[in-house]
Write a protein that holds these residues in place. Sequence first.
Motif, PDB file in Angstrom:
ATOM      1  N   ALA A  29       0.856  -1.190   0.000  1.00  0.00           N
ATOM      2  CA  ALA A  29       0.000   0.000   0.000  1.00  0.00           C
ATOM      3  C   ALA A  29       0.890   1.237   0.000  1.00  0.00           C
ATOM      4  CB  ALA A  29      -0.916  -0.014   1.226  1.00  0.00           C
ATOM      5  N   GLY A  30       1.107   1.794  -1.178  1.00  0.00           N
ATOM      6  CA  GLY A  30       2.008   2.929  -1.293  1.00  0.00           C
ATOM      7  C   GLY A  30       1.342   4.260  -1.037  1.00  0.00           C
ATOM      8  N   ALA A  31       0.010   4.268  -0.926  1.00  0.00           N
ATOM      9  CA  ALA A  31      -0.707   5.530  -0.739  1.00  0.00           C
ATOM     10  C   ALA A  31      -1.755   5.369   0.359  1.00  0.00           C
ATOM     11  CB  ALA A  31      -1.391   5.950  -2.033  1.00  0.00           C
ATOM     12  N   VAL A  32      -1.820   6.364   1.241  1.00  0.00           N
ATOM     13  CA  VAL A  32      -2.810   6.386   2.322  1.00  0.00           C
ATOM     14  C   VAL A  32      -3.523   7.733   2.268  1.00  0.00           C
ATOM     15  CG1 VAL A  32      -3.204   6.229   4.808  1.00  0.00           C
ATOM     16  CG2 VAL A  32      -1.324   4.938   3.764  1.00  0.00           C
ATOM     17  N   SER A  77     -10.144  -0.627  -8.046  1.00  0.00           N
ATOM     18  CA  SER A  77      -9.476  -1.933  -7.975  1.00  0.00           C
ATOM     19  C   SER A  77      -8.150  -1.883  -7.232  1.00  0.00           C
ATOM     20  CB  SER A  77      -9.251  -2.464  -9.389  1.00  0.00           C
ATOM     21  OG  SER A  77      -8.466  -1.537 -10.135  1.00  0.00           O
ATOM     22  N   ASP A  78      -7.553  -0.690  -7.130  1.00  0.00           N
ATOM     23  CA  ASP A  78      -6.244  -0.578  -6.488  1.00  0.00           C
ATOM     24  C   ASP A  78      -6.355  -0.431  -4.959  1.00  0.00           C
ATOM     25  OD1 ASP A  78      -3.440  -0.506  -6.686  1.00  0.00           O
ATOM     26  OD2 ASP A  78      -3.407   1.688  -6.725  1.00  0.00           O
ATOM     27  N   VAL A  79      -7.589  -0.283  -4.466  1.00  0.00           N
ATOM     28  CA  VAL A  79      -7.779  -0.089  -3.019  1.00  0.00           C
ATOM     29  C   VAL A  79      -7.477  -1.381  -2.259  1.00  0.00           C
ATOM     30  CG1 VAL A  79      -9.565   0.245  -1.246  1.00  0.00           C
ATOM     31  CG2 VAL A  79      -9.401   1.826  -3.166  1.00  0.00           C
ATOM     32  N   ARG A  80      -6.763  -1.220  -1.146  1.00  0.00           N
ATOM     33  CA  ARG A  80      -6.365  -2.393  -0.349  1.00  0.00           C
ATOM     34  C   ARG A  80      -7.071  -2.443   0.996  1.00  0.00           C
ATOM     35  NH1 ARG A  80      -1.417  -4.215  -2.876  1.00  0.00           N
ATOM     36  NH2 ARG A  80      -0.805  -5.352  -1.009  1.00  0.00           N
ATOM     37  N   SER A  81      -7.475  -1.312   1.557  1.00  0.00           N
ATOM     38  CA  SER A  81      -8.232  -1.333   2.808  1.00  0.00           C
ATOM     39  C   SER A  81      -9.045  -0.053   2.943  1.00  0.00           C
ATOM     40  CB  SER A  81      -7.312  -1.480   4.029  1.00  0.00           C
ATOM     41  OG  SER A  81      -6.556  -0.309   4.236  1.00  0.00           O
ATOM     42  N   LEU A  98     -15.571  11.855  12.772  1.00  0.00           N
ATOM     43  CA  LEU A  98     -15.536  10.920  11.642  1.00  0.00           C
ATOM     44  C   LEU A  98     -14.100  10.733  11.178  1.00  0.00           C
ATOM     45  CD1 LEU A  98     -16.834   9.265   9.328  1.00  0.00           C
ATOM     46  CD2 LEU A  98     -17.120  11.417   8.082  1.00  0.00           C
ATOM     47  N   PHE A  99     -13.728   9.488  10.978  1.00  0.00           N
ATOM     48  CA  PHE A  99     -12.394   9.161  10.460  1.00  0.00           C
ATOM     49  C   PHE A  99     -12.560   8.171   9.324  1.00  0.00           C
ATOM     50  CE2 PHE A  99      -8.758   6.320  10.249  1.00  0.00           C
ATOM     51  CZ  PHE A  99      -7.670   7.192  10.259  1.00  0.00           C
ATOM     52  N   ILE A 100     -11.973   8.512   8.193  1.00  0.00           N
ATOM     53  CA  ILE A 100     -11.972   7.603   7.036  1.00  0.00           C
ATOM     54  C   ILE A 100     -10.538   7.467   6.561  1.00  0.00           C
ATOM     55  CG2 ILE A 100     -12.675   7.312   4.619  1.00  0.00           C
ATOM     56  CD1 ILE A 100     -15.224   8.935   5.332  1.00  0.00           C
ATOM     57  N   MET A 101     -10.113   6.236   6.346  1.00  0.00           N
ATOM     58  CA  MET A 101      -8.771   6.012   5.798  1.00  0.00           C
ATOM     59  C   MET A 101      -8.871   4.962   4.703  1.00  0.00           C
ATOM     60  SD  MET A 101      -5.205   4.910   7.692  1.00  0.00           S
ATOM     61  CE  MET A 101      -5.589   3.180   7.970  1.00  0.00           C
ATOM     62  N   VAL A 102      -8.291   5.271   3.580  1.00  0.00           N
ATOM     63  CA  VAL A 102      -8.244   4.329   2.463  1.00  0.00           C
ATOM     64  C   VAL A 102      -6.784   4.128   2.073  1.00  0.00           C
ATOM     65  CG1 VAL A 102      -8.900   3.905   0.065  1.00  0.00           C
ATOM     66  CG2 VAL A 102     -10.511   5.035   1.617  1.00  0.00           C
ATOM     67  N   THR A 103      -6.374   2.882   1.992  1.00  0.00           N
ATOM     68  CA  THR A 103      -5.041   2.599   1.481  1.00  0.00           C
ATOM     69  C   THR A 103      -5.174   1.968   0.106  1.00  0.00           C
ATOM     70  OG1 THR A 103      -4.841   0.355   2.392  1.00  0.00           O
ATOM     71  CG2 THR A 103      -4.196   2.183   3.823  1.00  0.00           C
TER      72      THR A 103
END
Lengths: 133, 75
Positions: A29-32, A77-81, A98-103
């Motif tokens: 996961a190179g991007a958060v 499709s590139d999303v991991r979590s 509210l907290f949202i995190m996408v890796t």
Amino acid sequence: MKEKYLIAGPVTPALISELMTSGNEDTGAGAVAVFIGRVRDDEQDERRVSAIEYSAYEEMAVKETDVIIDTVRSAFSDVRSVVIVHSTGIVMAGEASLFIMVTAGHRDHATRACRHTLEMVKEKLPVWKKELF
Amino acid sequence: MVKVLYFGIAREITGKAEEELEAHDTAGLRHLINVSYPELRPVPFRLALNGSLLREETTLGRGDKIAVLPPFAGG
């Protein structure tokens, strides 16, 4: 990895720190991308909001969170979590509710999927708020 | 009888978290709720059946759980 939470009270800095390091073992996961929503001290009828009391239909919120996460993962499709945490109960002005995190593997899907998750949370999560003064 | 759950402003208006009402379908239930709580009429509430949002009117059975959902306001 899927995570979902409704928590009592604010999303504290300690919890945010814990959540942000929770996916560190996924070295692909190179991007958060992170979104944090905070209670604003709006003025209404010459009174200033000091806090918001959130309530939720928890049974439905869990189902809807599953739908949101599955939808986001299907669309990007590139999303991991995807991590979604929303407060219930009282959150003071300035505190996070509210907290949202996408890796993702790369920045494009991470940032776009984070925004998409936020819009779906606003539209689909059965949460209500009452301003306190 | 169906169990009716109230959330958000609907809970404030009715003064109840839940109650049991006699209704055989959601159209009848909406009517009953609007007659019982006139202040709810301006609120564009939706209904959920057993935790899932309803997109059309449906029949109700004994023990069903209906939630009255005012517009969501999370975030």
